[in-house]
Design a protein around this motif. Structure first.
Motif, PDB file in Angstrom:
ATOM      1  N   LEU A 320       1.616 -18.359  56.704  1.00 32.76           N
ATOM      2  CA  LEU A 320       1.611 -19.511  57.594  1.00 32.76           C
ATOM      3  C   LEU A 320       0.276 -20.248  57.579  1.00 32.76           C
ATOM      4  O   LEU A 320       0.240 -21.494  57.589  1.00 32.76           O
ATOM      5  CB  LEU A 320       1.936 -19.067  59.029  1.00 32.76           C
ATOM      6  CG  LEU A 320       3.380 -18.621  59.294  1.00 32.76           C
ATOM      7  CD1 LEU A 320       3.517 -18.097  60.718  1.00 32.76           C
ATOM      8  CD2 LEU A 320       4.353 -19.782  59.072  1.00 32.76           C
ATOM      9  N   PHE A 321      -0.810 -19.501  57.547  1.00 32.07           N
ATOM     10  CA  PHE A 321      -2.125 -20.116  57.713  1.00 32.07           C
ATOM     11  C   PHE A 321      -2.987 -20.096  56.449  1.00 32.07           C
ATOM     12  O   PHE A 321      -3.939 -20.863  56.349  1.00 32.07           O
ATOM     13  CB  PHE A 321      -2.879 -19.418  58.861  1.00 32.07           C
ATOM     14  CG  PHE A 321      -2.177 -19.522  60.186  1.00 32.07           C
ATOM     15  CD1 PHE A 321      -2.205 -20.700  60.913  1.00 32.07           C
ATOM     16  CD2 PHE A 321      -1.456 -18.450  60.692  1.00 32.07           C
ATOM     17  CE1 PHE A 321      -1.554 -20.809  62.134  1.00 32.07           C
ATOM     18  CE2 PHE A 321      -0.801 -18.549  61.912  1.00 32.07           C
ATOM     19  CZ  PHE A 321      -0.840 -19.730  62.635  1.00 32.07           C
ATOM     20  N   PHE A 322      -2.681 -19.195  55.512  1.00 30.67           N
ATOM     21  CA  PHE A 322      -3.423 -19.128  54.249  1.00 30.67           C
ATOM     22  C   PHE A 322      -2.430 -19.029  53.090  1.00 30.67           C
ATOM     23  O   PHE A 322      -2.352 -17.997  52.424  1.00 30.67           O
ATOM     24  CB  PHE A 322      -4.354 -17.910  54.234  1.00 30.67           C
ATOM     25  CG  PHE A 322      -5.309 -17.838  55.392  1.00 30.67           C
ATOM     26  CD1 PHE A 322      -6.505 -18.531  55.354  1.00 30.67           C
ATOM     27  CD2 PHE A 322      -4.999 -17.095  56.508  1.00 30.67           C
ATOM     28  CE1 PHE A 322      -7.394 -18.463  56.409  1.00 30.67           C
ATOM     29  CE2 PHE A 322      -5.871 -17.020  57.580  1.00 30.67           C
ATOM     30  CZ  PHE A 322      -7.067 -17.711  57.534  1.00 30.67           C
ATOM     31  N   PRO A 323      -1.654 -20.075  52.854  1.00 36.29           N
ATOM     32  CA  PRO A 323      -0.582 -19.982  51.855  1.00 36.29           C
ATOM     33  C   PRO A 323      -1.067 -19.669  50.444  1.00 36.29           C
ATOM     34  O   PRO A 323      -0.293 -19.168  49.638  1.00 36.29           O
ATOM     35  CB  PRO A 323       0.089 -21.364  51.922  1.00 36.29           C
ATOM     36  CG  PRO A 323      -0.931 -22.265  52.537  1.00 36.29           C
ATOM     37  CD  PRO A 323      -1.706 -21.399  53.481  1.00 36.29           C
ATOM     38  N   ARG A 324      -2.324 -19.933  50.143  1.00 36.81           N
ATOM     39  CA  ARG A 324      -2.854 -19.608  48.813  1.00 36.81           C
ATOM     40  C   ARG A 324      -3.528 -18.252  48.785  1.00 36.81           C
ATOM     41  O   ARG A 324      -4.068 -17.859  47.746  1.00 36.81           O
ATOM     42  CB  ARG A 324      -3.834 -20.697  48.362  1.00 36.81           C
ATOM     43  CG  ARG A 324      -3.199 -22.079  48.270  1.00 36.81           C
ATOM     44  CD  ARG A 324      -4.069 -22.994  47.450  1.00 36.81           C
ATOM     45  NE  ARG A 324      -4.073 -22.578  46.057  1.00 36.81           N
ATOM     46  CZ  ARG A 324      -3.805 -23.375  45.044  1.00 36.81           C
ATOM     47  NH1 ARG A 324      -3.475 -24.626  45.264  1.00 36.81           N
ATOM     48  NH2 ARG A 324      -3.855 -22.931  43.817  1.00 36.81           N
ATOM     49  N   GLY A 325      -3.508 -17.539  49.904  1.00 35.69           N
ATOM     50  CA  GLY A 325      -4.143 -16.241  49.992  1.00 35.69           C
ATOM     51  C   GLY A 325      -5.484 -16.313  50.681  1.00 35.69           C
ATOM     52  O   GLY A 325      -6.178 -17.323  50.611  1.00 35.69           O
ATOM     53  N   VAL A 326      -5.858 -15.228  51.330  1.00 35.17           N
ATOM     54  CA  VAL A 326      -7.090 -15.217  52.112  1.00 35.17           C
ATOM     55  C   VAL A 326      -8.319 -15.348  51.212  1.00 35.17           C
ATOM     56  O   VAL A 326      -9.188 -16.198  51.439  1.00 35.17           O
ATOM     57  CB  VAL A 326      -7.179 -13.916  52.948  1.00 35.17           C
ATOM     58  CG1 VAL A 326      -8.530 -13.839  53.657  1.00 35.17           C
ATOM     59  CG2 VAL A 326      -6.045 -13.850  53.956  1.00 35.17           C
ATOM     60  N   VAL A 327      -8.405 -14.514  50.180  1.00 36.35           N
ATOM     61  CA  VAL A 327      -9.586 -14.516  49.318  1.00 36.35           C
ATOM     62  C   VAL A 327      -9.707 -15.835  48.562  1.00 36.35           C
ATOM     63  O   VAL A 327     -10.803 -16.410  48.462  1.00 36.35           O
ATOM     64  CB  VAL A 327      -9.543 -13.332  48.333  1.00 36.35           C
ATOM     65  CG1 VAL A 327     -10.755 -13.357  47.403  1.00 36.35           C
ATOM     66  CG2 VAL A 327      -9.480 -12.009  49.083  1.00 36.35           C
ATOM     67  N   VAL A 328      -8.598 -16.334  48.039  1.00 36.39           N
ATOM     68  CA  VAL A 328      -8.634 -17.602  47.296  1.00 36.39           C
ATOM     69  C   VAL A 328      -9.006 -18.755  48.220  1.00 36.39           C
ATOM     70  O   VAL A 328      -9.775 -19.648  47.845  1.00 36.39           O
ATOM     71  CB  VAL A 328      -7.271 -17.866  46.618  1.00 36.39           C
ATOM     72  CG1 VAL A 328      -7.202 -19.289  46.089  1.00 36.39           C
ATOM     73  CG2 VAL A 328      -7.057 -16.875  45.481  1.00 36.39           C
ATOM     74  N   THR A 329      -8.494 -18.758  49.448  1.00 41.27           N
ATOM     75  CA  THR A 329      -8.832 -19.820  50.398  1.00 41.27           C
ATOM     76  C   THR A 329     -10.323 -19.824  50.707  1.00 41.27           C
ATOM     77  O   THR A 329     -10.964 -20.883  50.743  1.00 41.27           O
ATOM     78  CB  THR A 329      -8.028 -19.641  51.692  1.00 41.27           C
ATOM     79  OG1 THR A 329      -6.628 -19.716  51.403  1.00 41.27           O
ATOM     80  CG2 THR A 329      -8.380 -20.725  52.701  1.00 41.27           C
TER      81      THR A 329
END
Length: 353
Positions: A320-329
């Motif tokens: 919902l909040f980091f659709p590209r992933g946490v580390v990539v964001t």
């Protein structure tokens, strides 16, 4: 042709600056000295967190870079693990039995993926159907292995065990050297680092560029003269071998395996690891795999029986909040901040990915 340095420091994964590689070296140094600062039990747990990384790297290659989602990676994890257990168990006492078992397990996972992938990709199955087919494969394998509890399900001296599992699987051995304790830890660390470096060099090579082109526009890539089915089949087999590598390391670590390791719950975990970290980056997947395995173990050891539910809820939050992933964001935000300050992207990660 690109040289080895170019493929290692290319922009198809996070980081290629001197600062990044200095940090990478510091992390490796910390992991290298860890067994000397921790108990054998703690080092053994870290080895478990690490050994799952090749499985995640394979799915990242297939899904993140190739655009094909698979829920069947744990099937190849299980195939390699069971074959290793059968071969090494029947050669127990031999100095090279575990090495032969390891080769046999990886070969079995590659053959199984090769046959399955041939019918999937050369039949031009659409990408949205592939996750369903791979999930069915996983469920079929779990169901079959669960029915092998009888004495007749014996291969040589090794009993498959049904849902009781295959036990007494020999550890890894090279000649007279048995890989226990810190030896096993360093063995896993070396395998994982080499797997990551190999995958990183692949995605930054010409083959990786073609793989990204297939993900973005398969028709145009095919019109340019590339056999996209052969490329997809090849990466599918490679991903299965990486999953098989994790499977072999797992049974060498715990000396047992049960059909639940290839079940529905386990099939979802690699997808969660890759999605949470960011499927566009091998390094992000490696970091999230380690972190989520640590989190799952911590929650389970603290008595939280709903650890998998918590991890699933975490996936929902990330989507919902980091659709590209946490580390990539985080990496992308860092890139743009540095780009605004310096006017160039010096971190080495192509934000188009």
């Amino acid at each position: 042709m690109r040289g080895p340095i170019t493929t290692l420091t290319g922009t198809n994964d996070i980081g290629h600056s001197p600062v990044f590689w200095a940090g990478f070296a510091l992390v490796l140094a910390a992991l290298a000295i860890y067994p000397g600062t921790a108990t054998e039990f703690e080092a053994n747990n870290v080895a478990f967190y690490l050994l799952n990384i090749p499985l995640a790297l394979g799915l990242c290659l297939l899904w993140g870079y190739g655009g094909v989602l698979s829920f069947g990676q744990v099937a190849y994890f299980g195939i390699a693990a069971y074959v290793y257990g059968i071969v090494a168990g029947n050669m127990n006492g031999s100095q090279w039995g575990s090495l032969i078992g390891m080769v046999g397990g990886l070969a079995a996972s590659a053959v199984a993926a090769g046959v399955f992938g041939y019918f999937v990709f050369y039949a031009r199955v659409q990408n949205w159907i592939v996750p369903i087919l791979t999930l069915v494969l996983t469920l079929l394998l779990e169901t079959f292995l669960g029915q092998t509890a009888g004495y007749q399900w014996r291969v040589g001296q090794v009993q498959l065990g049904g849902y009781n599992g295959m036990t007494g699987i020999p550890p890894f051995q090279l000649g007279d050297l048995m890989f226990f304790g810190s030896y096993f830890y360093y063995y896993v660390l070396v395998v994982v680092v080499l797997s990551y470096i190999g995958c990183r060099m692949l995605v930054n090579a010409n083959a990786g560029e073609v793989l990204l082109a297939i993900r973005e526009d398969p028709l145009r890539t095919e019109l340019l003269g590339y056999d996209i089915r052969a490329r997809q089949w090849s990466i599918f087999v490679l991903a299965s071998m990486l999953a098989g590598l994790s499977g072999v390391l797992y049974v060498q670590w715990g000396n047992y395996i049960t059909p639940t390791q290839v079940g529905l719950a386990q099939a979802s975990l690699p997808v969660i690891w890759v999605a949470v970290g960011g499927r566009d980056s091998l390094l992000a997947c490696a970091i999230s795999t380690y972190a989520l395995n640590w989190l799952t173990y911590t929650l389970s050891s603290a008595g939280y029986q709903s650890a998998l539910v918590i991890i699933g809820f975490l996936l929902i939050i990330v989507m919902l909040f980091f659709p590209r992933g946490v580390v990539v964001t985080i990496a992308r935000a860092t890139i743009w901040r540095r780009k605004e300050r310096r006017g160039v992207d010096d971190v080495g990660y192509d934000p188009r990915h």
